[in-house]
Design a protein around this motif. Sequence first.
Motif, PDB file in Angstrom:
ATOM      1  N   PRO A 111     -64.173  58.738  37.662  1.00  0.00           N
ATOM      2  CA  PRO A 111     -62.903  59.531  38.027  1.00  0.00           C
ATOM      3  C   PRO A 111     -62.184  59.086  39.242  1.00  0.00           C
ATOM      4  O   PRO A 111     -62.634  58.078  39.945  1.00  0.00           O
ATOM      5  CB  PRO A 111     -63.817  60.930  38.407  1.00  0.00           C
ATOM      6  N   SER A 112     -60.899  59.622  39.193  1.00  0.00           N
ATOM      7  CA  SER A 112     -59.929  58.924  40.054  1.00  0.00           C
ATOM      8  C   SER A 112     -60.423  59.339  41.529  1.00  0.00           C
ATOM      9  O   SER A 112     -59.645  58.748  42.587  1.00  0.00           O
ATOM     10  CB  SER A 112     -58.383  59.658  39.791  1.00  0.00           C
ATOM     11  N   SER A 113     -61.214  60.355  41.893  1.00  0.00           N
ATOM     12  CA  SER A 113     -61.412  60.830  43.092  1.00  0.00           C
ATOM     13  C   SER A 113     -62.796  59.773  43.775  1.00  0.00           C
ATOM     14  O   SER A 113     -63.129  60.140  44.867  1.00  0.00           O
ATOM     15  CB  SER A 113     -61.838  62.066  43.156  1.00  0.00           C
ATOM     16  N   SER A 114     -63.342  59.157  42.910  1.00  0.00           N
ATOM     17  CA  SER A 114     -64.651  58.382  43.496  1.00  0.00           C
ATOM     18  C   SER A 114     -64.006  57.299  43.932  1.00  0.00           C
ATOM     19  O   SER A 114     -62.978  56.666  43.905  1.00  0.00           O
ATOM     20  CB  SER A 114     -65.474  58.087  42.048  1.00  0.00           C
ATOM     21  N   ARG A 115     -64.893  56.684  44.788  1.00  0.00           N
ATOM     22  CA  ARG A 115     -64.604  55.495  45.582  1.00  0.00           C
ATOM     23  C   ARG A 115     -64.583  53.954  44.522  1.00  0.00           C
ATOM     24  O   ARG A 115     -63.945  53.009  44.890  1.00  0.00           O
ATOM     25  CB  ARG A 115     -66.010  55.021  46.310  1.00  0.00           C
ATOM     26  N   TRP A 116     -65.132  54.257  43.342  1.00  0.00           N
ATOM     27  CA  TRP A 116     -65.060  53.111  42.506  1.00  0.00           C
ATOM     28  C   TRP A 116     -63.697  53.074  41.675  1.00  0.00           C
ATOM     29  O   TRP A 116     -63.251  51.930  41.062  1.00  0.00           O
ATOM     30  CB  TRP A 116     -66.079  53.416  41.444  1.00  0.00           C
ATOM     31  N   ALA A 117     -62.628  54.008  41.836  1.00  0.00           N
ATOM     32  CA  ALA A 117     -61.617  53.983  41.202  1.00  0.00           C
ATOM     33  C   ALA A 117     -60.633  53.060  41.586  1.00  0.00           C
ATOM     34  O   ALA A 117     -59.779  52.681  41.175  1.00  0.00           O
ATOM     35  CB  ALA A 117     -60.793  55.819  41.303  1.00  0.00           C
ATOM     36  N   GLN A 118     -60.798  52.666  43.050  1.00  0.00           N
ATOM     37  CA  GLN A 118     -59.904  51.675  43.684  1.00  0.00           C
ATOM     38  C   GLN A 118     -59.981  50.249  42.956  1.00  0.00           C
ATOM     39  O   GLN A 118     -59.299  49.305  43.246  1.00  0.00           O
ATOM     40  CB  GLN A 118     -60.071  51.644  45.198  1.00  0.00           C
ATOM     41  N   TYR A 119     -61.327  50.057  42.084  1.00  0.00           N
ATOM     42  CA  TYR A 119     -61.503  48.858  41.543  1.00  0.00           C
ATOM     43  C   TYR A 119     -61.240  48.747  40.241  1.00  0.00           C
ATOM     44  O   TYR A 119     -61.090  47.401  39.454  1.00  0.00           O
ATOM     45  CB  TYR A 119     -62.994  48.555  41.858  1.00  0.00           C
ATOM     46  N   LYS A 120     -60.477  49.683  39.550  1.00  0.00           N
ATOM     47  CA  LYS A 120     -60.067  49.783  38.259  1.00  0.00           C
ATOM     48  C   LYS A 120     -59.063  48.778  37.956  1.00  0.00           C
ATOM     49  O   LYS A 120     -59.001  47.946  36.916  1.00  0.00           O
ATOM     50  CB  LYS A 120     -59.566  51.114  37.914  1.00  0.00           C
ATOM     51  N   PRO A 121     -57.844  48.514  38.811  1.00  0.00           N
ATOM     52  CA  PRO A 121     -56.812  47.604  38.656  1.00  0.00           C
ATOM     53  C   PRO A 121     -57.416  46.177  38.638  1.00  0.00           C
ATOM     54  O   PRO A 121     -57.204  45.413  37.849  1.00  0.00           O
ATOM     55  CB  PRO A 121     -55.775  47.881  39.392  1.00  0.00           C
ATOM     56  N   ARG A 122     -58.297  45.886  39.661  1.00  0.00           N
ATOM     57  CA  ARG A 122     -58.693  44.684  39.646  1.00  0.00           C
ATOM     58  C   ARG A 122     -60.014  44.168  39.014  1.00  0.00           C
ATOM     59  O   ARG A 122     -60.359  42.934  38.932  1.00  0.00           O
ATOM     60  CB  ARG A 122     -58.981  44.559  41.254  1.00  0.00           C
ATOM     61  N   ALA A 123     -60.841  45.123  38.336  1.00  0.00           N
ATOM     62  CA  ALA A 123     -61.806  44.862  37.475  1.00  0.00           C
ATOM     63  C   ALA A 123     -61.769  43.739  36.635  1.00  0.00           C
ATOM     64  O   ALA A 123     -62.294  42.734  36.411  1.00  0.00           O
ATOM     65  CB  ALA A 123     -62.573  45.954  37.053  1.00  0.00           C
ATOM     66  N   PRO A 124     -60.445  44.120  35.737  1.00  0.00           N
ATOM     67  CA  PRO A 124     -60.272  43.021  34.378  1.00  0.00           C
ATOM     68  C   PRO A 124     -59.916  41.559  34.830  1.00  0.00           C
ATOM     69  O   PRO A 124     -60.219  40.639  34.187  1.00  0.00           O
ATOM     70  CB  PRO A 124     -59.051  43.756  33.798  1.00  0.00           C
ATOM     71  N   ARG A 125     -59.228  41.621  36.028  1.00  0.00           N
ATOM     72  CA  ARG A 125     -59.020  40.170  36.512  1.00  0.00           C
ATOM     73  C   ARG A 125     -60.328  39.662  37.087  1.00  0.00           C
ATOM     74  O   ARG A 125     -60.110  38.118  37.117  1.00  0.00           O
ATOM     75  CB  ARG A 125     -57.933  40.178  37.639  1.00  0.00           C
ATOM     76  N   ILE A 126     -61.277  40.013  37.393  1.00  0.00           N
ATOM     77  CA  ILE A 126     -62.574  39.365  37.862  1.00  0.00           C
ATOM     78  C   ILE A 126     -63.433  38.949  36.812  1.00  0.00           C
ATOM     79  O   ILE A 126     -64.610  38.365  37.159  1.00  0.00           O
ATOM     80  CB  ILE A 126     -63.189  39.934  39.047  1.00  0.00           C
ATOM     81  N   ILE A 127     -63.220  39.562  35.675  1.00  0.00           N
ATOM     82  CA  ILE A 127     -64.325  39.380  34.474  1.00  0.00           C
ATOM     83  C   ILE A 127     -64.481  37.792  34.221  1.00  0.00           C
ATOM     84  O   ILE A 127     -65.680  37.411  34.187  1.00  0.00           O
ATOM     85  CB  ILE A 127     -63.915  40.146  33.241  1.00  0.00           C
ATOM     86  N   GLY A 128     -63.501  37.087  33.890  1.00  0.00           N
ATOM     87  CA  GLY A 128     -63.520  35.712  33.703  1.00  0.00           C
ATOM     88  C   GLY A 128     -64.186  34.967  34.676  1.00  0.00           C
ATOM     89  O   GLY A 128     -65.238  34.238  34.677  1.00  0.00           O
ATOM     90  N   PRO A 129     -64.005  35.097  36.071  1.00  0.00           N
ATOM     91  CA  PRO A 129     -64.619  34.245  37.124  1.00  0.00           C
ATOM     92  C   PRO A 129     -66.039  34.526  37.186  1.00  0.00           C
ATOM     93  O   PRO A 129     -66.971  33.805  37.369  1.00  0.00           O
ATOM     94  CB  PRO A 129     -63.735  34.709  38.553  1.00  0.00           C
ATOM     95  N   PHE A 130     -66.322  35.874  36.973  1.00  0.00           N
ATOM     96  CA  PHE A 130     -67.657  36.225  37.262  1.00  0.00           C
ATOM     97  C   PHE A 130     -68.596  35.922  35.973  1.00  0.00           C
ATOM     98  O   PHE A 130     -69.680  35.337  36.328  1.00  0.00           O
ATOM     99  CB  PHE A 130     -67.740  37.824  37.179  1.00  0.00           C
ATOM    100  N   LEU A 131     -68.141  35.722  34.970  1.00  0.00           N
ATOM    101  CA  LEU A 131     -68.680  35.117  33.559  1.00  0.00           C
ATOM    102  C   LEU A 131     -68.874  33.588  33.891  1.00  0.00           C
ATOM    103  O   LEU A 131     -70.082  33.114  33.722  1.00  0.00           O
ATOM    104  CB  LEU A 131     -68.002  35.374  32.428  1.00  0.00           C
ATOM    105  N   GLY A 132     -67.964  32.817  34.540  1.00  0.00           N
ATOM    106  CA  GLY A 132     -68.098  31.487  34.756  1.00  0.00           C
ATOM    107  C   GLY A 132     -69.169  31.400  35.903  1.00  0.00           C
ATOM    108  O   GLY A 132     -69.872  30.322  35.843  1.00  0.00           O
ATOM    109  N   LEU A 133     -69.301  32.357  36.688  1.00  0.00           N
ATOM    110  CA  LEU A 133     -70.051  32.184  37.987  1.00  0.00           C
ATOM    111  C   LEU A 133     -71.690  32.378  37.400  1.00  0.00           C
ATOM    112  O   LEU A 133     -72.476  31.806  37.693  1.00  0.00           O
ATOM    113  CB  LEU A 133     -69.792  33.294  38.852  1.00  0.00           C
ATOM    114  N   CYS A 134     -71.775  33.401  36.441  1.00  0.00           N
ATOM    115  CA  CYS A 134     -73.047  33.780  35.673  1.00  0.00           C
ATOM    116  C   CYS A 134     -73.540  32.523  35.085  1.00  0.00           C
ATOM    117  O   CYS A 134     -74.775  32.140  35.175  1.00  0.00           O
ATOM    118  CB  CYS A 134     -72.680  34.858  34.756  1.00  0.00           C
TER     119      CYS A 134
END
Length: 311
Positions: A111-134
């Motif tokens: 939900p937008s009131s949770s602390r995780w809401a601030q990561y929603k815009p940035r989450a799609p951009r870090i998927i590629g680098p994180f998969l490469g790191l894996c």
Amino acid sequence: MASRDMVVGIFFLSQTVLGMLGNSALLCCFIIADFSGIRAKPTDLIVKHLVWANFIVLCRGIPQTIAAFSQTYYLDYVSCKLAFYFHRVGRGVSLSSTSLLSVFQAITISPSSSRWAQYKPRAPRIIGPFLGLCWALQLLLYNFIFVYTTNIRGGRNVTGIQDFGYCTVINSEKLISILIVILIAFNDVVFLTLMTLASGYMVFILLRHKQRVQHIHRSLSPRSSPETRATQSILTLVCCFVIFYATSVVFTSYLSASEGSRWLSNTGAAMAACFPALCPFLLIRHYASFFRLCCSSFYQTIHCACVVREF
């Protein structure tokens, strides 16, 4: 050929064929979607990496099957090292990709009131680098396999080996074995914990949302609510993931620290391939409507569609 070897061969053959067909169907759907111009969601990139990792894990079932049916089949020195190395790398990437998929979904539905809401815009951009790191992490983690894996001939004159039927693994010193077990177990437990926590958080969010809108669902339809169906799907995926991989961790740790029998080695290999074999069929349930869209696009030769997938 002993009846036990025939049963083992049939099991590995069925598991490998079933898993290959399921992952191939999922991969073909993505290929058709790419050529049809269907807009991809960020989770699709994770699933693609997961599918390729599943293929690598399931490839080990091929020599396992041949060795079970033919007692004279052995891999050469280089093939043994590569087969074991890429099997473990694929298994690690499959594990980390599934964990990343759960974490990303948990961030998405927060939900937008949770602390995780601030990561929603940035989450799609870090998927590629994180998969490469894996991939990089798993490629580095299992470098020790090149030192301790050899072919059948190379292991005949060595004491303290594990015989897999087509290759052998030389047992290292006790201290090194303990360190390897701790390192592998830590890697697996971290990703298992991430997925369990993320999935538990998703179930909590969905159940809380269901309670808020329960009166609406009662007045509209007697069928189960979307929240209930989504919760059941998440629990099914988590249970399969945790059961198969936790069992695989136990077998892997025991085999790394002791001289296991051929039956124990086969059981460990079978458990490691269970989730990659069943995983695509669990994901296909989420992509059911998307599959119908892909088939429609394929047969009607529609190449300019731009549709957002539901996952």
